[in-house]
Write an enzyme that holds these catalytic residues in place. Structure first.
Site, short mmCIF file in Angstrom:
data_model
loop_
_atom_site.label_atom_id
_atom_site.label_comp_id
_atom_site.label_asym_id
_atom_site.label_seq_id
_atom_site.Cartn_x
_atom_site.Cartn_y
_atom_site.Cartn_z
N LYS A 83 0.76 -0.98 -0.03
CA LYS A 83 -0.04 -0.03 0.14
C LYS A 83 0.79 1.29 -0.04
O LYS A 83 1.77 1.61 0.79
CB LYS A 83 -0.99 0.02 1.27
CG LYS A 83 -2.24 0.67 1.26
CD LYS A 83 -3.09 0.33 2.34
CE LYS A 83 -4.43 1.00 2.44
NZ LYS A 83 -4.98 0.82 3.81
C1 E4P Z 1 -8.35 1.66 3.69
O1 E4P Z 1 -7.40 0.95 2.99
C2 E4P Z 1 -8.22 2.40 5.10
O2 E4P Z 1 -7.33 1.53 5.91
C3 E4P Z 1 -9.47 2.79 5.78
O3 E4P Z 1 -10.74 2.47 4.93
C4 E4P Z 1 -9.52 4.04 6.21
O4 E4P Z 1 -10.62 4.30 6.87
P1 E4P Z 1 -10.92 5.45 7.92
O5 E4P Z 1 -11.32 6.79 7.27
O6 E4P Z 1 -12.34 4.85 8.73
O7 E4P Z 1 -9.90 5.38 8.95
#
Ligand code: E4P
Length: 217
Positions: A83
């Protein structure tokens, strides 16, 4: 639509994966911090629990650092997806990692233009953050619709991974808008199974069945 869980809680993951409905997992630095455990250990454990893609995020913000960390993370298991944040350096790293055959998930996407660049860089997944856009007063789901149209216009293979999901309604809307996958917090995933009329109907059926005095087995 594929369902990923957005978690580093391996006990919760094990429990929910038993439904057979969990296709993958995403993590981020905040979730790693919340786990209180060494990142490589958590990622390895998650990769043992699910066969599908497991996103593990780099912490470096420069190209060379992202490449080094990305290669290290990818070496943990064959289902690791590296990522990378949607920055200029992040997309440069995405291009190189993709050329090396490493799966990538470009995260923190908040515009269709960013998603277009990520696809051109060869990202395996693009993660538009729906909930955070809504919190910001913008239209999170509208972004999914725009990205879907752009990717379809040019036959990009990059998969749309709806992220920052906050409710079952977000999941439904993502599916309607054509997202390929959605990454969902465990509590929201659990809510997807529920409807008050299902519970009410089941109570009635169980009550009536008891009156029959019968047993199927
Ligand atoms: C996705 O890859 C992220 O880890 C996640 O969806 C972020 O979510 P949040 O905005 O609730 O922290």
């Amino acid at each position: 639509m594929q369902i990923f869980l957005d978690t580093t809680d391996t006990a919760v993951l094990k429990d929910l994966a038993a439904t057979g409905l969990v296709d993958g997992v995403t993590t981020n630095p905040s979730l790693i911090a919340k786990s209180g455990r060494p990142m490589l250990e958590v990622i390895a454990e998650i990769c043992d629990l699910v066969e599908g893609p497991v996103s593990a995020e780099v912490a470096a913000i420069d190209v060379d650092g992202m490449l080094a960390e990305g290669r290290r993370l990818a070496s943990v298991a064959q289902n690791v997806v590296v990522k990378v944040p949607l920055t200029r350096a992040g997309l440069t790293a995405t291009g190189e990692l993709s050329r090396e055959g490493i799966l990538t998930n470009v995260t923190l996407c908040f515009s269709a233009a960013q998603a277009l660049l990520a696809a051109k860089a060869g990202a395996t997944y693009i993660s538009p953050f729906i909930g955070r856009l809504d919190d910001h007063g913008a239209d999170g789901m509208g972004l999914i619709t725009e990205i879907r149209a752009i990717y379809d216009n040019y036959d990009f293979d990059t998969e749309i991974l709806a992220a920052s999901i906050r409710s079952p309604a977000h999941v439904t809307a993502s599916a309607l808008a054509g997202a390929d996958c959605a990454t969902i917090p465990p509590a929201t995933f659990a809510d997807l199974f529920k409807h008050p009329l299902t519970e009410k109907g089941l109570d009635q059926f169980m009550s009536d069945w008891a009156k029959t005095g019968q047993s199927i087995l």
